[in-house]
Design a protein around this motif. Structure first.
Motif, PDB file in Angstrom:
ATOM      1  N   ALA A  10       0.887  -1.097  -0.125  1.00 19.66           N
ATOM      2  CA  ALA A  10       0.003   0.172   0.036  1.00 19.66           C
ATOM      3  C   ALA A  10       0.794   1.262  -0.161  1.00 19.66           C
ATOM      4  N   MET A  11       1.890   1.282   0.850  1.00 20.98           N
ATOM      5  CA  MET A  11       2.836   2.499   0.732  1.00 20.98           C
ATOM      6  C   MET A  11       3.444   2.594  -0.581  1.00 20.98           C
ATOM      7  N   VAL A  12       3.911   1.614  -1.332  1.00 19.56           N
ATOM      8  CA  VAL A  12       4.541   1.743  -2.683  1.00 19.56           C
ATOM      9  C   VAL A  12       3.257   2.429  -3.612  1.00 19.56           C
ATOM     10  N   GLN A  13       2.228   2.027  -3.777  1.00 17.94           N
ATOM     11  CA  GLN A  13       1.246   2.507  -4.374  1.00 17.94           C
ATOM     12  C   GLN A  13       0.804   4.014  -4.147  1.00 17.94           C
ATOM     13  N   SER A  14       0.765   4.355  -2.579  1.00 20.65           N
ATOM     14  CA  SER A  14       0.482   5.627  -2.478  1.00 20.65           C
ATOM     15  C   SER A  14       1.704   6.619  -2.859  1.00 20.65           C
ATOM     16  N   ASN A  15       2.978   5.991  -2.497  1.00 19.30           N
ATOM     17  CA  ASN A  15       4.187   6.869  -2.818  1.00 19.30           C
ATOM     18  C   ASN A  15       4.215   7.068  -4.193  1.00 19.30           C
TER      19      ASN A  15
ATOM     20  N   GLY B  63       1.558   9.796  -4.893  1.00 12.67           N
ATOM     21  CA  GLY B  63       1.927  11.165  -4.293  1.00 12.67           C
ATOM     22  C   GLY B  63       3.094  11.768  -5.380  1.00 12.67           C
ATOM     23  N   GLU B  64       3.935  10.864  -5.699  1.00  7.53           N
ATOM     24  CA  GLU B  64       5.227  11.674  -6.571  1.00  7.53           C
ATOM     25  C   GLU B  64       4.517  11.999  -7.787  1.00  7.53           C
ATOM     26  N   ALA B  65       3.713  11.055  -8.620  1.00 11.39           N
ATOM     27  CA  ALA B  65       3.232  11.688  -9.746  1.00 11.39           C
ATOM     28  C   ALA B  65       2.437  12.781  -9.884  1.00 11.39           C
ATOM     29  N   CYS B  66       1.467  13.112  -8.947  1.00 15.12           N
ATOM     30  CA  CYS B  66       0.451  14.041  -8.541  1.00 15.12           C
ATOM     31  C   CYS B  66       1.172  15.445  -8.044  1.00 15.12           C
TER      32      CYS B  66
ATOM     33  N   TRP C 246       1.899  14.520   0.576  1.00 19.64           N
ATOM     34  CA  TRP C 246       1.209  14.038   1.822  1.00 19.64           C
ATOM     35  C   TRP C 246      -0.445  14.398   1.645  1.00 19.64           C
ATOM     36  N   ILE C 247      -0.511  15.397   0.947  1.00 20.91           N
ATOM     37  CA  ILE C 247      -2.365  15.782   0.864  1.00 20.91           C
ATOM     38  C   ILE C 247      -2.792  14.717   0.145  1.00 20.91           C
ATOM     39  N   ILE C 248      -2.009  14.171  -0.943  1.00 18.93           N
ATOM     40  CA  ILE C 248      -2.478  13.337  -1.568  1.00 18.93           C
ATOM     41  C   ILE C 248      -2.765  11.965  -1.022  1.00 18.93           C
ATOM     42  N   GLY C 249      -1.823  11.755  -0.153  1.00 20.84           N
ATOM     43  CA  GLY C 249      -1.758  10.661   0.671  1.00 20.84           C
ATOM     44  C   GLY C 249      -3.087  10.602   1.597  1.00 20.84           C
TER      45      GLY C 249
ATOM     46  N   PHE D 200      -1.296   6.354   4.131  1.00 16.75           N
ATOM     47  CA  PHE D 200      -0.688   7.724   4.428  1.00 16.75           C
ATOM     48  C   PHE D 200       0.678   7.654   4.375  1.00 16.75           C
ATOM     49  N   LEU D 201       1.224   6.805   5.111  1.00 17.00           N
ATOM     50  CA  LEU D 201       2.696   6.907   5.429  1.00 17.00           C
ATOM     51  C   LEU D 201       3.435   6.783   4.130  1.00 17.00           C
ATOM     52  N   GLY D 202       3.043   5.970   3.362  1.00 17.31           N
ATOM     53  CA  GLY D 202       3.719   5.693   1.719  1.00 17.31           C
ATOM     54  C   GLY D 202       3.919   7.063   1.178  1.00 17.31           C
ATOM     55  N   SER D 203       3.000   8.056   1.302  1.00 23.67           N
ATOM     56  CA  SER D 203       3.202   9.260   0.741  1.00 23.67           C
ATOM     57  C   SER D 203       4.256  10.143   1.311  1.00 23.67           C
TER      58      SER D 203
END
Length: 458
Positions: free
Chosen positions: A169-174, A177-180, A189-192, A412-415
């Motif tokens: 889940a962290m990889v996906q949200s990370n 977040g990077e792309a957005c 972190w807001i995207i997260g 959330f943490l992943g982002s």
């Protein structure tokens, strides 16, 4: 974090460079031979069964899912950041030839995932209230009796919860977040926070809500990405033959583009193809059998053939589209990576640079960010389900709510975390899942062969 990263990278180096190659290729080859190339013989049957069950608004089932809903849930898990960020990372590190080795892994993986789906169907159990229980822990315990079987099943369950429910889940949200952040300038972190909130709604809704979401989301997201990729390939049509040639040429002579000696370069290309291939199509990892076990089908063989199509779509369609877009724009012709690595190019922005070369920098970044949002979010949903199934196996249904809360926190943490550490942790636990899964698959090869040959004789 730096110390932890080094430790995890060392473990992954041994797993992906040696153990994983032998296990995945060996297992795929074994089931290819035992089933007499089921991925070739029954390829058309798999497509017919998939389209026969295709629906964007399938019926709600009292228990389990329709065959298409199970496939959509599996594809949602398979088609994620591995198809964009993972593919780009493999190309950047191992050269364009890494894609060839991904194709090899996927071809044999189609036979492996057939076996996984068949065994998940054969060993699943159904409670009096209709609740379906299925997945590798059940066929692991069928092979290994007593205390060792319980230990191995428990090891797999814990690795799955960590790999998919938390680290994955962290990889996906990370990646989202990077792309957005690159596309819209919004802090990751807001995207997260937003992704975590959306995921919570589906997590709480359970299996039926997940099936309803994935059967609608998967066809739409795949079509959107393929259309966008085709636009780029048409614009760079003159580079397509060169790009295909580079995939085959650098599969065996990668040192010409990534540097180093032939031995080191070839090992890097193959290991990147294997590692990222596993992360992308998940054949042999033991994740998608959780979904295929829930399919309401008459015969296990039916879901086995459908499962093969999931690997094909993931690797030979979606991932290959990413590869061709990246290679035709960044490597072929006068691309910025034609002579090797370039400053400012990373696996997290390669796809955005590639699409941006045709769509324009801003629109390219936005397009990739939107696609990645669809891909990664759908993977979060499916992986959470697979983790939950193993939580229920270990601790019972009452632990489900606590698991969901922790999983949402990890989303959330992943982002917020380092991209490299997140990816390495996920790779490690993904690879640890393979070990007990494959140990159980091989002894049950006779059951799988019987299912494939029984259908062949009709």
């Amino acid at each position: 974090m730096d110390a932890l990263l080094k430790i995890v990278q060392t473990v992954n180096a041994y797993l992906s460079d040696y153990i994983l190659i032998i296990l995945l290729v060996g297992t795929g080859l074994y089931f290819t031979i035992r089933t007499r190339f089921v991925q070739v013989r029954c390829f058309g049957e798999g497509w017919r069964r998939m389209f026969g069950n295709f629906s964007l608004h399938g019926d709600r089932h009292e228990s389990g899912m329709s065959s298409f809903q199970a496939l959509a849930t599996a594809i949602a898990a398979q088609v994620g950041t591995g198809n964009i960020v993972g593919a780009c990372g493999a190309i950047l590190t191992g050269g364009p030839g890494a894609i060839f080795w991904m194709w090899i892994i996927a071809f044999f993986g189609m036979a492996t995932i057939y076996a996984e789906a068949v065994l998940a169907q054969k060993t699943r159990t159904v409670d009096a209230d209709g609740t379906v229980h299925g997945g590798p822990v059940y066929y692991i315990k069928r092979v290994f009796k007593g205390g060792f079987g319980k230990f191995l099943a428990g090891f797999f369950a814990i690795a799955t919860i960590l790999a998919l429910g938390f680290m994955g889940a962290m990889v996906q949200s990370n990646s989202i977040g990077e792309a957005c952040q690159n596309a819209f300038g919004v802090p990751s972190w807001i995207i997260g926070v937003i992704i975590a909130a959306l995921a919570a709604v589906v997590f709480i809704g359970g299996v039926q809500r997940l099936a309803s979401v994935t059967e609608k989301l998967v066809p739409v997201m795949a079509l959107l990405y393929i259309v966008g990729g085709l636009v780029v390939l048409i614009a760079r049509i003159s580079n397509v033959p060169e790009a295909i040639g580079m995939i085959f040429r650098y599969a065996f002579h990668p040192e010409a583009i990534i540097g180093g000696g032939i031995g080191y370069a070839l090992k890097t290309a193959i290991s990147q193809g294997v590692k990222r291939g596993l992360f992308s199509n998940e054949a042999g990892m033991g994740s998608t059998p959780h979904a295929h076990a829930m399919a309401n089908v008459k015969d296990p063989h039916e879901q086995g053939t459908v499962a093969m199509i999931g690997v094909f779509i993931d690797t030979f369609v979606v991932l290959t589209m990413t590869a061709l877009v990246v290679i035709t724009t960044l490597y072929a012709g006068d691309g910025i990576l034609a002579s090797g690595a370039a400053e400012g190019v990373a696996k997290t922005n390669m796809a955005q640079l590639a699409f941006g070369s045709v769509f324009g920098e801003k629109l390219g970044s936005i397009f990739v960010a939107i696609c990645l949002l669809f891909f990664a979010f759908s993977t979060i949903l499916s992986w959470n389900l697979f983790g939950r199934i193993n939580v229920n196996y270990l601790f019972g249904k009452k632990a489900g709510l606590l698991y969901s809360v922790i999983a949402i926190a990890f989303v959330f943490l992943g982002s917020c975390l380092s991209n490299d550490l997140v990816w390495e942790l996920t790779d490690m636990f993904n690879q640890l899942m393979v070990l007990p899964n494959v140990m159980a698959l091989i002894p049950l090869g006779g059951l799988v062969a019987a299912a494939a040959m029984k259908k062949r004789s009709k």
